[in-house]
Structure formats: structure tokens, C-alpha cells
Design an enzyme around this catalytic site. Sequence first.
Site, PDB file in Angstrom:
ATOM      1  N   CYS A 203      55.669  15.313  47.027  1.00  0.00           N
ATOM      2  CA  CYS A 203      55.545  16.651  47.893  1.00  0.00           C
ATOM      3  C   CYS A 203      55.120  17.903  46.749  1.00  0.00           C
ATOM      4  O   CYS A 203      54.026  17.787  46.266  1.00  0.00           O
ATOM      5  CB  CYS A 203      57.071  17.000  48.579  1.00  0.00           C
ATOM      6  SG  CYS A 203      57.008  18.171  49.606  1.00  0.00           S
ATOM      7  N   HIS A 204      55.948  18.764  46.333  1.00  0.00           N
ATOM      8  CA  HIS A 204      55.809  19.688  45.329  1.00  0.00           C
ATOM      9  C   HIS A 204      56.265  19.267  44.007  1.00  0.00           C
ATOM     10  O   HIS A 204      55.624  19.765  43.040  1.00  0.00           O
ATOM     11  CB  HIS A 204      56.635  20.950  45.729  1.00  0.00           C
ATOM     12  CG  HIS A 204      56.324  21.794  46.826  1.00  0.00           C
ATOM     13  ND1 HIS A 204      56.548  21.364  48.382  1.00  0.00           N
ATOM     14  CD2 HIS A 204      55.292  22.866  47.055  1.00  0.00           C
ATOM     15  CE1 HIS A 204      55.921  22.210  49.286  1.00  0.00           C
ATOM     16  NE2 HIS A 204      55.492  23.123  48.246  1.00  0.00           N
TER      17      HIS A 204
END
Length: 190
Positions: A112-113
Site C-alpha cells: 500500500c503506502h
Amino acid sequence: MANRLDGRKVAVLVADGFEQVELTEPVKALKEAGAQVKIVSPMKGQVQGVNHDKKGDAIPVDQPLEGANAGDFDALLLPGGVMNPDTLRINDKAIAFTRAFFEAGKPVAAICHGPQLLISAGLVKGRKMTGYSAIQVDLANAGAQVSDTEVIVDQGLVTSRNPKDIPAFNAKMVEEFAEGRHRGQRVAAE
């Protein structure tokens, strides 16, 4: 047995605001494969998870980042969430801890991030990667070869886009962690 992590030690580097399922599900997969998992954080005592934009569970910190040594671990997991990597990417100790895994050729998985920390550590140039849709342009601007695919493996580096990708992410993470050191990781740190 293939893809067993018996005796392997995995650090999970997180700060407050990590996406809970991106920590809990990969940690479950790692433990099921036999790994010893330690939550490493600059936070004291516990870290606060989130479920998207809602408060999640607090998770106990096993090892303060202050005294953590990448040499004590075989692999690194970087969960996402929006606030978590923002906190880590401006922390010099988090950057140094992460770079040490690459310098030693040890496998790293980021979802994800989570890859934002890798951008700040200068570790993405020339690497095949993916990440959350909002950071894919950041990865590309930092020199990564980005594809919008559920999971990408590049010589010990495993990346995925979001919680929907967790099954594929977990499978490749365990596989790469079982393989051990990768020369491509060291090259990225040079």
C-alpha cells in the site's frame, strides 16, 4: 518443506496509523510459516492501527526502533496506511534501519503506502514495484518501474497495492523471505 521460515526473524516496522489488516494478515502468514515476528517502532509501548479512516486496535511494540539492529533480523515487512509511512519516512533511524536490510541483501516486503519509506530511503530507482494508486506516480518519479499489478517481486523486494492484494502479497512475501538474501537488494542500496 518449501517456503518455511523456521528460525527466521522478521521485523515489522510501523508507527501510529498503520493499516491494521496490512499488519495482522501478513504477520499471521509469517507466523504460520514458522517465522519469529517482532513489531519495531519509534513509538513507545504500543502503536495504533486504523481500519481505513477509523481507529483500529493498538498493537504492542516488541522492540523500540531506538535499540533495534537490522542485523538481528532476516527480513523486513512495511505495512501501509497513510500516516504510518509519513511518520517513518521523516525518521532518520527508520530510514537507516530500512537501508540496512537492503545493504545486507535481505528481503523486504512493502504494501500500500509502505513503499513511501523506500522512496525517502533512496531505494527504488530502477526497481520493479507497485503500491497504492495514489503513490504510483511518486514511485515512478523516484525512478521505479511501476505496474498497477496485485504483487510485484524484484530480487527480494515484494510490493503490493492495497488490502485486496494481501493473499498474493503474503504468498510472495513468504516465498522471498524463505529464499533469503538477494544480490539485487544490495545493488539498490549502492
